[in-house]
Write a protein that holds these residues in place. Structure first.
Motif, mmCIF file in Angstrom:
data_model
loop_
_atom_site.group_PDB
_atom_site.id
_atom_site.type_symbol
_atom_site.label_atom_id
_atom_site.label_comp_id
_atom_site.label_asym_id
_atom_site.label_seq_id
_atom_site.Cartn_x
_atom_site.Cartn_y
_atom_site.Cartn_z
ATOM 1 N N LEU A 113 5.423 3.806 -5.034
ATOM 2 C CA LEU A 113 4.462 3.429 -4.193
ATOM 3 C C LEU A 113 2.967 3.791 -4.486
ATOM 4 N N SER A 163 4.788 -1.820 -3.966
ATOM 5 C CA SER A 163 5.768 -0.964 -4.950
ATOM 6 C C SER A 163 5.969 -1.600 -5.978
ATOM 7 N N LYS A 190 7.877 3.635 2.918
ATOM 8 C CA LYS A 190 6.819 2.929 3.281
ATOM 9 C C LYS A 190 6.537 2.748 4.668
#
Lengths: 359, 393, 478
Positions: free
Chosen positions: C249, C222, C206
């Motif tokens: 994600l 997420s 991320k």
């Protein structure tokens, strides 16, 4: 970045800039000239503001890919155009400092009476700096949220004072004749619609839904005029002829009588949020105009000296309340009238060029 | 993120002078103002809430409010001198009532109004009362049981009396309007103390079921251009309210046929039709009424009898209203009905040209025509009169 | 030749005892079998490969090419050709068995062992009436769970291997025709420039994709539910699945996505509208309440009715601190309790919660440290924050809660309004992959508005949001 904004967001910028002078400036001057008949003045200003609105739309439609700075340079050449641009910067700067001082004065006199007005101005200017840094996309997004909040708060406010309205307080109608309301109406139309001319800095091409912009602006103009008229007539009918002349912010005082469902009262604090939001947008549009005219690039370094000069001039120029009140009656309408005259000359030049088919 | 630092710094560095903790304030709920004409001084009496836990208060015999007094030549100095006696500064935003004495209204009304309206901490909706005697100013010092604060007691009693038609509510904004408007006269509700004032502010007033000293709301007091005239009687108060269109509900007893009927009026509205050229005003009263007591030995199920009663009642109201109007006009010559204001609102030019001497020439000749149109509505739980059923079986 | 390779491998792995080397002769030609013991399953190796090598020995003709015979006849379906030494290392570390045949020809066969747990219930996002399977650590299982739901050929994926030591496999998925591959190309471009040691889980990824200091609100969600992922894919979003991490994600997202849960599909539109309004109100309550309470009791006391004010004053008369420190103390103790709740093993849980209740309850009030009204305010604030499942959102809210409290102590309600303006400005300026954050509200999109704070019935929501995908029409037969 292409800096595209939506046409609904553009309309909300227009509505809030129109209403940014509603609390202290426009209601104050109409009551000063026409006391109990000030709502008739607002009604007259609805009609006389149509001409500046048409000028606004006309200039917006001409050469849709350029903003007003480039249009002026195109029409008048380099030197004369720069002089006109910088004159307009100075005039819009005066608009910004007036609205800033008006808002700070409102807060200090009604709530935080022990605080120095400089602290309130610094706090407001820091928030202005943050918002100005983010660019026109963010400004237009927050203005549409603010318009929604403003309308909801206003509807609740009108609903909660409706049983205090007393039509007898408005009589006698037009006791001293119609001259005073006409004067009040003309000045009111200057005060409300001229700050909206700073929105010409956005070229029409940058607005998505190009073909609906004009329709949306006319609807926005009608909505804001109706709101101003309602505020004026309701606060006049609640307070009566004599109390209106002695209070400084009669619209706010008439909200103190608001009571919802018979047990929620003393909530005028929430409704003052509406005025804070509209004045905020009013200052930001003028500041954005100044910033874009000086430099078109994305560099934000010009914002810091701009905000600092704004606070210093506004604090030093208006030393106390009485000076500010005199200034609103005498000098501020002259300032706005000169902006209008410049834009009238620009539109006449455009018409002449179109007739001579130079473009 | 680094920009949030600047915002934080500014917020932390600038302290705001308006910051006061809840433990530093003295919540004021009532102020009474008196003026001594001999020494040219204001005498102030304020009531402050004693903020201790309520359970602790009743168990430790502490009073729930405290009174402070001060004297000074100007109002604002008087209110700030109270800190010489009280441990905390006054906080006047929650003030519910302000009591003024006769001397204040006759001599110093413009100064008092200027201070109270200009102060941002006092709201325009504060109720104003008049204390006709000096002793009545102490009405806020009396301990009461049903409401812990005596000022809440007075306010609730005043609001209920207004609903029953004995008085009207006058706020600070209304008083200023009446004072500034050249066509209106001032009227104010009153209060007075009965009983033993000396023990009324002690604990003994609360520990017995019969109060030793009480505060009572009185009928309206009338003025002529800030000169105090008199306090009206309860009946005159009622009819005055009918004329001014501020009556909501009321009880009127009408003698009829060797007995009497009591009516309860509700939804009363009065409308004016002024005729300025002939100097007459037509007043139309409309509303409903219901009966709770009928002791007249008539058959109230008969349609014609009921119509008779209604006509008789309307005539009775008309006579009484006219009587009240004439009495006040001949005895006191003051225009508390705001008729001059009504003329001004319908035709200001004619008023300015022709009505110069209002009190000498035009007001004594004002003709009031009354149309009363009150409908009888319901009779309660039973259909007939008890005395009628008993005597005409 | 084979010996050289074996020697090199032994050198690099320091003669690790987990790598097994075995020789086998097929009619006097030698092949070497190399495998990693911890990653392969011994059963598959013995049953399929070794036994089929025996069979091959029987049918092998000495004139033919051994490599071809083995390739055609071995009883394993997944065969990879090996071109250079690097491939040997890659496949060895991925659970393949390497067959080194003569003359530089080698094969790699997959006999992977399943080292992850079975499909289980989700632990962080519960629903009452939805499917209850969740992702595991194995990337093939995860892709399988998604593919079961989207049985179309248009579900395209691109694979990358990240991390110098970890060589984690990530898959970027999107549906062709509904969403464009613009986001995918941007991500691949960014990741190709980075050389990083390890990518162990989705959190690190991320922060590689989006800069951390751009905004404090999360711009990537997420999740561990496959139905949420397939829903997002069909709306035009892009999804990344990472090996060894049960969280996938989703990007780009808007602020509205935090207020939608998977239970909403089950309820009618009118009931659901009320629930959504409740969630938005809870969000405002949890951010503004402590600041507003402090502002009202210290500056703008005229907003309270008289009896309530007397009550507050009598309660606060026993407390020595100013209101700001009291509120800060309560927030601090509640946050410490919450952190400890996440760390403590299940065994010691009950005693700690008793201690927590005692601290926040009667004892603190009786000792005179806090007033009862402050406990109520903190309880309302904390309970409203439990409505949101995304932990990053809660962490971002804590900053703003503090800022509202500071604004309330210094300037009263006016300070609260100024911080509110700043809060809205910040929210509106965030862009998640060039899409505005306050998506259905502020660049007004009517189709997106139909599934936000108000909800329209299913048959009226026939188009996709125009900011996410160009292919607007969905097909619903009435």
């Amino acid at each position: 970045m292409s800096k595209k904004i939506d046409s609904i967001e553009f309309t909300s910028l227009f509505i809030l800039t129109f209403l940014s002078s509603s609390i202290g400036l426009s209601l104050y001057t109409t009551i000063k000239y026409a006391s109990i008949n000030s709502y008739i003045g607002v009604l007259i200003s609805f009609i006389t503001s149509i001409i500046p609105l048409l000028i606004f739309i006309f200039i917006l439609n001409y050469k849709q890919e350029q903003n007003i700075k480039e249009k002026i340079k195109h029409l008048y050449g380099k030197y004369l155009g720069t002089i006109i641009n910088y004159t307009l910067i100075r005039l819009f700067f005066i608009v910004a400092i007036t609205i800033l001082f008006n808002l700070s004065n409102f807060i200090v006199s009604q709530y935080l009476s022990d605080t120095n007005i400089l602290y309130i101005m610094i706090l407001l200017s820091v928030t202005l700096y943050f918002s100005l840094n983010k660019g026109i996309e963010t400004i237009s997004r927050i203005s549409s949220i603010f318009t929604l909040i403003f309308l909801i708060l206003l509807i609740i406010a009108i609903f909660s004072v409706k049983k205090e309205i007393n039509i007898n307080n408005l009589k006698p109608f037009l006791e001293d004749g119609i001259n005073d309301p006409i004067k009040a109406g003309l000045i009111n139309s200057l005060l409300t619609i001229i700050p909206c001319f700073s929105l010409l800095i956005i070229p029409k091409q940058n607005i998505t839904n190009n073909n609906k912009v004009i329709k949306h602006i006319i609807i926005g103009y009608i909505i804001s005029s109706i709101i101003l008229f309602l505020i004026s007539i309701i606060s006049n009918s609640i307070l009566g002829e004599y109390l209106i002349q002695i209070y400084q912010y009669p619209a706010y005082i008439s909200l103190k009588k608001a009571s919802l469902f018979n047990f929620i009262d003393k909530i005028e604090n929430f409704f003052s949020l509406a005025w804070i939001l509209s004045s905020f947008i009013g200052i930001i549009t003028s500041l954005y105009y100044i910033k874009e005219t000086i430099t078109k690039s994305n560099k934000q370094i010009i914002n810091i000296p701009l905000i600092i000069i704004l606070v210093i001039v506004s604090y030093k120029l208006f030393k106390n309340n009485t000076i500010f009140d005199n200034y609103i009656i005498k000098y501020y309408p002259i300032n706005l009238l000169s902006i209008l005259i410049i834009f009238i000359i620009i539109s006449i030049t455009i018409i002449i060029r179109k007739i001579l088919k130079k473009d | 993120m680094k920009k949030i630092k600047y915002l934080l710094l500014i917020l932390l560095l600038t302290g705001c002078q308006n910051y006061r903790e809840l433990t530093d304030i003295a919540i004021t709920t009532a102020i009474s103002v008196d003026y001594n004409t001999n020494t040219n001084e204001y005498i102030l009496l304020t009531q402050v809430v004693n903020s201790v836990k309520q359970q602790d208060a009743t168990s430790s015999n502490e009073p729930t409010f405290i009174n402070f007094t001060s004297t000074s030549t100007s109002l604002s100095e008087g209110l700030s001198k109270i800190v010489l006696e009280s441990p905390r500064k006054l906080y006047t935003t929650q003030t519910q009532i302000i009591i003024l004495s006769k001397e204040v209204i006759e001599n110093k009304l413009n100064e008092v109004l200027d201070y109270f309206i200009r102060n941002p901490e006092i709201r325009g909706e504060t109720l104003i009362l008049l204390a006709p005697d000096k002793e009545d100013l102490k009405g806020i010092t009396i301990q009461t049981l049903l409401d812990n604060l005596s000022s809440s007691n007075i306010v609730s009693s005043l609001k209920e009396s207004e609903k029953e038609g004995y008085t009207t509510l006058i706020t600070l904004n209304n008083l200023t309007d009446m004072y500034l408007n050249p066509y209106k006269e001032i009227i104010l509700p009153t209060l007075h103390i009965e009983g033993n004032i000396n023990v009324a502010d002690e604990e003994i007033n609360k520990t017995s079921t019969n109060y030793k000293g009480t505060v009572k709301i009185g009928p309206l007091a009338i003025f002529k251009n800030t000169t105090y005239l008199t306090v009206l009687s309860l009946d005159e108060s009622k009819y005055l309210n009918i004329i001014r269109n501020t009556l909501n509900k009321s009880i009127i007893t009408m003698p009829y046929n060797e007995g009497y009927i009591t009516f309860e009026l509700y939804n009363i509205k009065a409308k004016y039709k002024p005729d300025i050229k002939n100097n007459t005003i037509t007043l139309t009263i409309k509303g409903n009424a219901k009966t709770y007591e009928t002791i007249t030995n008539t058959n109230i199920e008969n349609k014609e009898k009921v119509r008779d009663i209604q006509k008789y009642f309307n005539k009775y109201i008309k006579e009484n209203v006219l009587d009240t109007f004439n009495n006040i006009r001949t005895n006191y010559n003051t225009d508390i009905f705001n008729f001059r204001d009504i003329y001004h609102k319908c035709n200001p030019k004619y008023l300015n040209q022709n009505y110069h001497n209002w009190y000498k020439e035009k007001y004594p000749k004002l003709e009031l025509k009354i149309n009363s149109n009150i409908k009888l509505y319901e009779k309660g739980k039973i259909k007939e009169e008890i005395i009628y059923v008993k005597e005409n079986r | 030749m084979n010996n050289k390779i074996i020697k090199k491998i032994k050198e690099e792995t320091n003669n690790s005892s987990y790598i097994i080397y075995r020789e086998k002769y097929i009619k006097k030609k030698r092949i070497d079998i190399i495998y990693h013991e911890a990653l392969t399953s011994q059963d598959k190796l013995s049953d399929f490969i070794y036994r089929s090598l025996d069979k091959i020995e029987k049918i092998y003709n000495e004139k033919d090419f051994l490599y071809d015979t083995i390739k055609n006849n071995i009883a394993n379906i997944k065969i990879k050709k090996i071109k250079n030494y690097q491939d040997i290392i890659t496949y060895l570390n991925n659970g393949f068995v390497i067959l080194l045949i003569e003359d530089d020809y080698s094969l790699a066969l997959e006999v992977k062992q399943n080292l992850s747990r079975s499909i289980d219930k989700p632990t962080t996002e519960m629903t009452v009436r939805g499917p209850m399977d969740s992702f595991t650590e194995n990337i093939e299982t995860n892709i399988g769970l998604i593919k079961r739901r989207i049985k179309s050929n248009k579900l395209w994926n691109k694979d990358l291997f990240l991390g110098k030591y970890t060589k984690t496999k990530i898959s970027i998925l999107h549906i062709d025709g509904i969403s464009s591959s613009e986001i995918e190309n941007k991500i691949i471009e960014k990741l190709n420039k980075i050389k990083i040691d390890k990518v162990i889980d989705s959190g690190t990824l991320k922060h590689l994709i989006q800069k951390e200091y751009k905004s404090i609100f999360p711009t990537i969600i997420s999740t561990e539910r496959p139905d949420k992922v397939s829903d997002a894919l069909l709306n035009g979003k892009t999804v990344i699945i990472i090996d060894n991490s049960p969280f996938a994600l989703i990007m780009p997202i808007s602020f509205n996505d935090f207020f939608i849960s998977e239970d909403d599909k089950d309820s009618k539109f009118m009931n659901n509208t009320l629930t959504r309004i409740l969630r938005y109100t809870a969000f405002l309550i949890t951010v503004i309440t402590p600041g507003a309470y402090i502002a009202i009791t210290t500056f703008n006391r005229e907003m309270l009715p008289l009896e309530l004010l007397i009550n507050f004053a009598s309660q606060r008369s026993t407390v020595p601190f100013p209101a700001f420190f009291e509120a800060l103390l309560m927030l601090l103790s509640f946050d410490i309790l919450r952190e400890s709740d996440l760390r403590i093993p299940n065994i010691g849980g009950s005693a700690i919660s008793i201690v927590g209740a005692l601290i926040l309850g009667e004892a603190a009030v009786n000792a005179g440290i806090v007033s009862p009204i402050m406990i109520i305010i903190e309880a309302i604030t904390a309970i409203s924050a439990l409505l949101f499942t995304e932990p990053e959102l809660i962490n971002a809210i804590k900053w703003y809660r503090l800022l509202f409290m500071i604004g309330g102590t210094t300037f009263g309600m006016f300070g609260v309004y100024i911080v509110f303006i700043y809060f809205l400005t910040n929210l509106s300026s965030i862009n998640s992959f060039n899409k505005p954050y306050l998506m259905p509200y502020v660049p007004l999109s009517i189709q997106g508005l139909k599934n936000s704070i108000i909800k329209f019935p299913l048959v009226k929501r026939t188009k996709r949001d125009k900011y996410y995908s160009k292919n607007i029409t969905r097909i619903i037969n009435k």
